[in-house]
Design a protein around this motif. Structure first.
Motif, short mmCIF file in Angstrom:
data_model
loop_
_atom_site.label_atom_id
_atom_site.label_comp_id
_atom_site.label_asym_id
_atom_site.label_seq_id
_atom_site.Cartn_x
_atom_site.Cartn_y
_atom_site.Cartn_z
N TRP A 97 -4.30 10.79 -1.04
CA TRP A 97 -3.51 10.11 -1.77
C TRP A 97 -3.61 8.50 -1.65
O TRP A 97 -3.89 7.93 -0.75
CB TRP A 97 -1.95 10.38 -1.40
CG TRP A 97 -1.49 11.52 -1.78
CD1 TRP A 97 -1.03 12.87 -0.79
CD2 TRP A 97 -1.12 12.32 -2.91
NE1 TRP A 97 -0.54 13.58 -1.11
CE2 TRP A 97 -0.54 13.56 -2.77
CE3 TRP A 97 -1.04 11.72 -4.34
CZ2 TRP A 97 -0.07 14.56 -3.75
CZ3 TRP A 97 -0.38 12.59 -5.35
CH2 TRP A 97 -0.20 13.63 -4.91
N VAL A 98 -3.55 7.82 -2.75
CA VAL A 98 -3.84 6.53 -3.20
C VAL A 98 -2.52 5.77 -3.44
O VAL A 98 -1.90 6.43 -4.38
CB VAL A 98 -4.97 6.47 -4.06
CG1 VAL A 98 -5.08 4.67 -4.11
CG2 VAL A 98 -6.58 6.85 -3.41
N PHE A 99 -1.92 4.87 -2.72
CA PHE A 99 -0.76 4.11 -2.96
C PHE A 99 -1.36 2.63 -3.50
O PHE A 99 -2.19 1.85 -2.95
CB PHE A 99 0.00 3.95 -1.69
CG PHE A 99 0.55 5.09 -1.22
CD1 PHE A 99 1.99 5.63 -1.71
CD2 PHE A 99 -0.19 6.08 -0.33
CE1 PHE A 99 1.98 6.81 -1.46
CE2 PHE A 99 0.34 7.30 0.04
CZ PHE A 99 1.65 7.63 -0.45
N TRP A 115 -3.26 -3.13 -7.63
CA TRP A 115 -4.30 -2.97 -6.74
C TRP A 115 -3.97 -1.73 -5.49
O TRP A 115 -2.83 -1.47 -5.27
CB TRP A 115 -4.50 -4.37 -5.76
CG TRP A 115 -4.65 -5.59 -6.37
CD1 TRP A 115 -5.75 -6.07 -7.01
CD2 TRP A 115 -3.52 -6.42 -6.84
NE1 TRP A 115 -5.63 -7.20 -7.29
CE2 TRP A 115 -4.16 -7.50 -7.56
CE3 TRP A 115 -2.21 -6.36 -6.87
CZ2 TRP A 115 -3.57 -8.58 -7.95
CZ3 TRP A 115 -1.49 -7.49 -7.32
CH2 TRP A 115 -2.11 -8.40 -8.10
N ALA A 116 -4.90 -1.05 -5.51
CA ALA A 116 -4.78 0.14 -4.36
C ALA A 116 -4.99 -0.46 -3.19
O ALA A 116 -5.66 -1.28 -2.70
CB ALA A 116 -6.10 0.89 -4.55
N VAL A 117 -3.95 -0.16 -2.27
CA VAL A 117 -3.66 -0.88 -1.02
C VAL A 117 -3.72 -0.05 0.39
O VAL A 117 -4.15 -0.50 1.22
CB VAL A 117 -2.31 -1.69 -0.92
CG1 VAL A 117 -2.35 -2.57 -2.11
CG2 VAL A 117 -1.34 -0.64 -1.24
N GLU A 118 -3.72 1.53 0.01
CA GLU A 118 -3.57 2.04 1.22
C GLU A 118 -3.88 3.66 0.87
O GLU A 118 -3.51 4.28 -0.41
CB GLU A 118 -2.44 2.30 2.10
CG GLU A 118 -2.33 2.92 3.23
CD GLU A 118 -0.77 2.88 3.90
OE1 GLU A 118 -0.69 3.24 5.00
OE2 GLU A 118 0.01 2.16 3.49
N GLN A 119 -4.72 4.32 1.62
CA GLN A 119 -4.89 5.79 1.44
C GLN A 119 -4.50 6.59 2.46
O GLN A 119 -4.70 6.27 3.88
CB GLN A 119 -6.67 5.98 1.12
CG GLN A 119 -6.85 7.33 1.00
CD GLN A 119 -8.42 7.24 0.35
OE1 GLN A 119 -8.64 7.64 -0.65
NE2 GLN A 119 -9.25 7.72 1.38
N LEU A 120 -3.98 7.66 2.32
CA LEU A 120 -3.23 8.89 3.31
C LEU A 120 -3.79 9.98 2.78
O LEU A 120 -4.03 10.47 1.75
CB LEU A 120 -1.83 8.64 3.52
CG LEU A 120 -1.49 7.19 3.82
CD1 LEU A 120 0.19 7.06 3.84
CD2 LEU A 120 -1.80 6.97 5.27
N TYR A 121 -3.91 11.26 3.77
CA TYR A 121 -4.25 12.29 3.38
C TYR A 121 -3.05 13.52 4.07
O TYR A 121 -2.40 13.19 4.84
CB TYR A 121 -5.48 12.68 4.42
CG TYR A 121 -6.44 11.55 4.15
CD1 TYR A 121 -7.52 11.45 3.19
CD2 TYR A 121 -6.50 10.76 5.23
CE1 TYR A 121 -8.40 10.71 3.08
CE2 TYR A 121 -7.58 9.54 5.06
CZ TYR A 121 -8.52 9.43 3.98
OH TYR A 121 -9.21 8.55 3.79
N ARG A 122 -3.36 14.59 3.12
CA ARG A 122 -2.16 15.78 3.64
C ARG A 122 -2.91 17.11 2.99
O ARG A 122 -3.48 16.85 1.96
CB ARG A 122 -0.76 15.44 2.90
CG ARG A 122 0.10 16.48 3.00
CD ARG A 122 1.52 16.15 2.84
NE ARG A 122 2.14 15.47 3.82
CZ ARG A 122 3.37 14.74 3.62
NH1 ARG A 122 4.10 15.14 2.75
NH2 ARG A 122 3.82 13.93 4.65
N ALA A 170 4.72 4.24 2.76
CA ALA A 170 3.53 5.01 2.06
C ALA A 170 3.86 6.54 2.71
O ALA A 170 3.71 7.46 1.93
CB ALA A 170 1.92 4.58 1.83
N ALA A 171 3.81 6.60 3.89
CA ALA A 171 3.74 8.12 4.61
C ALA A 171 4.83 8.78 4.07
O ALA A 171 4.80 10.00 3.86
CB ALA A 171 3.48 7.84 6.14
#
Length: 370
Positions: A334-336, A359-366, A178-179
């Motif tokens: 961001w939602v993956f 399903w939403a499984v991970e959230q990352l930020y930028r 995801a990153a």
């Protein structure tokens, strides 16, 4: 009696509803009781025979189609869409959706055992429903063009999952990073919702009774007409534009935020094709359905495929420190998500979507330079 659906639409608004991406899977366009006549646009204040479809004569294919009508005036009110599936064998289904400021009256579910339908629908607009709550949210006139584009992409996403050959063409990955998939530039909606897919998982023939299939509802029909059932995970990205935050130059900012995003396959899920429904409620053998669920969880690293679809990350808010810089920036969460789709391939080589959940499984930020 002709197997057909007739949709009459009264446009009770001051905007034209323009046809966008009519898609015919089975049967013939039959608008205005005329063969090959496609759906038509609906002028403001008028009633139109907006869409007609019929089954091909002398065949056992039934009929299936989808269509969207967009308000292309800026600022846009939203969109209207329909999806209909009336198979020769199995239950009839259909959904009529409105988005944005639009609402409808008159649509009722298709009777499962019927084949001919007429629906008279009136479209109205709920004015004043969009409100600006904070200075750092997008203004309505800025968001409308993006919203129409989002609706077009959502329709494309629905059609993508209904067309296995297009979905199969996505890049196949062993492990989704995801990153690495976070965009280098911010755009809403993202340029692409669906980034990659995982490896196909075949469902053993002994477990076919655990797959609820609206067309081949019993094991005899499956053994007679089905060549294989298989599942595949698909990875996507999205964000909520109202969850983004501007960070002015020279400012240090602390934020605590999580985001919830709109499912890109919401319309598809609304046709009762959820994996939970297929493997639990409609499976002829519940134990086989549990085995299929366990296989999908193991192969695709999903916690529980029998959960309802969700677009929200289940976790506590995260405190984030954003260091000052000499230029303006935009903070974006961001939602993956992972989507699992189950397909049927018939002995004639035809593919059809059987069940799907996301399903939403991970959230990352930028942060992005403005």
């Amino acid at each position: 009696m002709v197997w057909a659906l007739r949709l009459n639409v009264t446009n009770g608004t001051d905007r034209e509803l323009t046809v966008s991406a009519p898609d015919l899977k089975w049967g013939w366009w039959y608008t205005d009781n005329t063969d090959d006549k496609k759906p038509v646009s609906i002028a403001p204040g008028e009633t139109a025979y907006a869409l007609g479809i019929r089954a091909s004569r002398g065949t056992w294919t039934g009929y299936e189609c989808s269509c969207t009508w967009l308000d292309k005036t800026k600022p846009s009110y939203g969109a209207v869409s329909i999806y209909v599936d009336v198979p020769y064998v199995g239950n009839s289904s259909g959904i009529f959706n409105t988005s944005g400021l639009y609402s409808q009256e008159g649509w009722t579910p298709l009777e499962k055992k019927s084949s001919s339908f007429t629906r008279n629908v009136t479209i109205t607009a709920m004015m004043g429903a969009l409100q600006v709550e904070r200075d750092d949210t997008l203004r309505e006139d800025e968001e409308d063009a993006d919203y129409v584009r989002y609706m077009e992409m959502e329709l494309a996403s629905n059609l993508l999952f209904q067309n296995w050959s297009e979905l199969e063409a996505l890049e196949e990955v062993d492990q989704f990073d995801a990153a690495a998939a976070m965009p280098d530039k911010y755009m809403y909606p993202p340029k692409e919702f669906f980034i990659a897919r995982g490896e196909i998982a075949e469902i053993e023939k002994s477990d076919w009774p655990g797959v609820g299939d609206s067309v081949y509802s019993n094991n005899y029909a499956k053994q007679s007409y089905v060549d294989r059932y298989f599942a595949v995970p698909v990875y996507s990205i999205n964000t909520n534009p109202r969850a983004t935050e501007p960070v002015p130059a020279g400012v240090r900012k602390t934020t605590m935020r999580y985001a919830e995003v709109v499912s890109t396959i919401h319309s598809t899920l609304e046709t009762n094709l959820s994996i939970k429904t297929s493997l639990e409620a409609e499976a002829s053998d519940k134990i086989s359905g549990q085995r299929v669920a366990a296989k999908l969880e193991s192969d695709f690293s999903i916690r529980n495929v029998l959960e309802e679809s969700t677009t929200r990350i289940d976790k506590e808010e995260t405190k984030i420190e954003i260091e000052p810089a000499d230029y303006d920036r935009l903070f974006v969460p961001w939602v993956f998500s992972t989507t699992v789709a189950i397909y049927c391939q018939t002995k004639k080589g035809e593919f059809r979507l059987v069940a799907i959940s996301q399903w939403a499984v991970e959230q990352l930020y930028r942060t992005y330079k403005v």
